[in-house]
Enzyme design. Structure first.
Site, PDB file in Angstrom:
ATOM      1  N   PHE A 120     -13.944  -2.864  14.163  1.00  0.00           N
ATOM      2  CA  PHE A 120     -13.074  -4.045  13.687  1.00  0.00           C
ATOM      3  C   PHE A 120     -13.121  -5.241  14.472  1.00  0.00           C
ATOM      4  CE2 PHE A 120     -12.789  -0.779  17.775  1.00  0.00           C
ATOM      5  CZ  PHE A 120     -13.035  -1.669  19.008  1.00  0.00           C
ATOM      6  N   ARG A 129      -4.931  -1.827  34.365  1.00  0.00           N
ATOM      7  CA  ARG A 129      -5.289  -0.681  33.285  1.00  0.00           C
ATOM      8  C   ARG A 129      -4.132   0.372  32.982  1.00  0.00           C
ATOM      9  NH1 ARG A 129      -9.428  -2.070  30.265  1.00  0.00           N
ATOM     10  NH2 ARG A 129     -10.030   0.024  29.300  1.00  0.00           N
ATOM     11  N   HIS A 140      -5.423  -7.990  27.815  1.00  0.00           N
ATOM     12  CA  HIS A 140      -6.408  -7.917  27.940  1.00  0.00           C
ATOM     13  C   HIS A 140      -6.809  -7.204  29.228  1.00  0.00           C
ATOM     14  CE1 HIS A 140     -11.094  -7.084  28.239  1.00  0.00           C
ATOM     15  NE2 HIS A 140     -10.274  -8.483  29.254  1.00  0.00           N
ATOM     16  N   ASN A 189      -1.927  -5.817  20.420  1.00  0.00           N
ATOM     17  CA  ASN A 189      -1.332  -5.254  22.195  1.00  0.00           C
ATOM     18  C   ASN A 189      -1.892  -6.075  22.830  1.00  0.00           C
ATOM     19  OD1 ASN A 189      -4.234  -5.102  23.092  1.00  0.00           O
ATOM     20  ND2 ASN A 189      -5.481  -3.731  22.882  1.00  0.00           N
ATOM     21  N   THR A 217      -4.473   1.848  24.513  1.00  0.00           N
ATOM     22  CA  THR A 217      -5.049   0.660  23.855  1.00  0.00           C
ATOM     23  C   THR A 217      -4.731   0.873  22.621  1.00  0.00           C
ATOM     24  OG1 THR A 217      -7.363   0.695  24.530  1.00  0.00           O
ATOM     25  CG2 THR A 217      -7.298  -0.516  22.268  1.00  0.00           C
ATOM     26  N   ARG A 221       2.177  -2.392  27.043  1.00  0.00           N
ATOM     27  CA  ARG A 221       1.878  -2.016  25.760  1.00  0.00           C
ATOM     28  C   ARG A 221       2.682  -2.309  24.885  1.00  0.00           C
ATOM     29  NH1 ARG A 221      -4.858  -1.805  26.347  1.00  0.00           N
ATOM     30  NH2 ARG A 221      -5.163  -3.623  26.036  1.00  0.00           N
ATOM     31  N   LYS A 234      -2.506 -11.645  25.406  1.00  0.00           N
ATOM     32  CA  LYS A 234      -3.396 -12.303  23.787  1.00  0.00           C
ATOM     33  C   LYS A 234      -1.774 -12.876  22.922  1.00  0.00           C
ATOM     34  CE  LYS A 234      -6.361  -8.403  23.708  1.00  0.00           C
ATOM     35  NZ  LYS A 234      -6.587  -7.188  22.910  1.00  0.00           N
ATOM     36  N   GLU A 243     -16.265 -11.975  32.708  1.00  0.00           N
ATOM     37  CA  GLU A 243     -14.932 -12.165  31.938  1.00  0.00           C
ATOM     38  C   GLU A 243     -14.737 -13.773  32.402  1.00  0.00           C
ATOM     39  OE1 GLU A 243     -13.923  -7.839  30.143  1.00  0.00           O
ATOM     40  OE2 GLU A 243     -12.591  -8.814  31.027  1.00  0.00           O
ATOM     41  N   TYR A 271     -16.593 -10.731  23.064  1.00  0.00           N
ATOM     42  CA  TYR A 271     -15.987  -9.482  22.997  1.00  0.00           C
ATOM     43  C   TYR A 271     -17.090  -8.751  22.035  1.00  0.00           C
ATOM     44  CZ  TYR A 271     -10.441  -8.595  23.739  1.00  0.00           C
ATOM     45  OH  TYR A 271      -9.267  -9.150  24.014  1.00  0.00           O
TER      46      TYR A 271
END
Ligand code: CMP
Length: 142
Positions: A60, A88, A118, A115, A94, A105, A12, A129, A52
């Site tokens: 948010f 993950r 993704h 964070n 998150t 993270r 990100k 995606e 998103y």
């Protein structure tokens, strides 16, 4: 025996800005993922909103999309056994304050919003995606 699986990941804008891309790519390879496609691109606000859109009703959403359009991301398709769940696990919760030691993270994220990375949340969403970022030609042979 697991089947080979794909997931769509992003580094990100916060992590790209902080020059963590190289460390994150190194971790990807250490974890046994093959990088099958990759690009650095700055999303427009409209593109971030589309990516998103599943979160459009969340409080948010606006902040998330503005942040995701604030600078370039590095998007990649990763291949590995159990790719979606393994990534993950590697990235952690998150909220970096809740992420386990040595997760990406925990190491690199600033906050729940900024964070660092993704990861697709399912095999089906990984396909959607991946198609968002990569054309048919780029996906050929994956
Ligand atoms: P990601 O895995 O990219 O998918 C949805 C994103 O929404 C998530 O990472 C977070 O960056 C973001 N997000 C989730 N909860 C919040 C929150 N409370 N405030 C800001 N952003 C959030």
């Amino acid at each position: 025996m697991f089947q080979k699986e794909y997931t769509l990941i992003m580094v990100k804008p916060d992590a790209v800005r902080s020059n963590f891309t190289g460390k994150i790519l190194a971790r990807i390879e250490e974890e046994g993922f093959a990088i099958r496609a990759m690009k650095r691109v700055r999303l427009s606000l409209a593109q971030a909103q589309e990516f998103y859109s599943v979160h459009a009703a969340r409080p948010f959403y606006g902040e998330l999309c503005t942040f995701m359009a604030s600078g370039p991301v590095v998007a990649a398709i990763l291949e590995r056994d159990n790719a979606v769940l393994h990534w993950r696990d590697v990235i952690g919760a998150t909220d970096p304050a809740e992420a386990k030691e040595n997760t990406i993270r925990k190491l690199f994220a600033k906050s729940k919003g900024e964070n660092a990375v993704h990861g697709s949340d399912s095999v089906d969403n990984a396909k959607i995606e991946a198609a968002f970022f990569f054309s048919g030609l780029e996906l050929a042979g994956q």
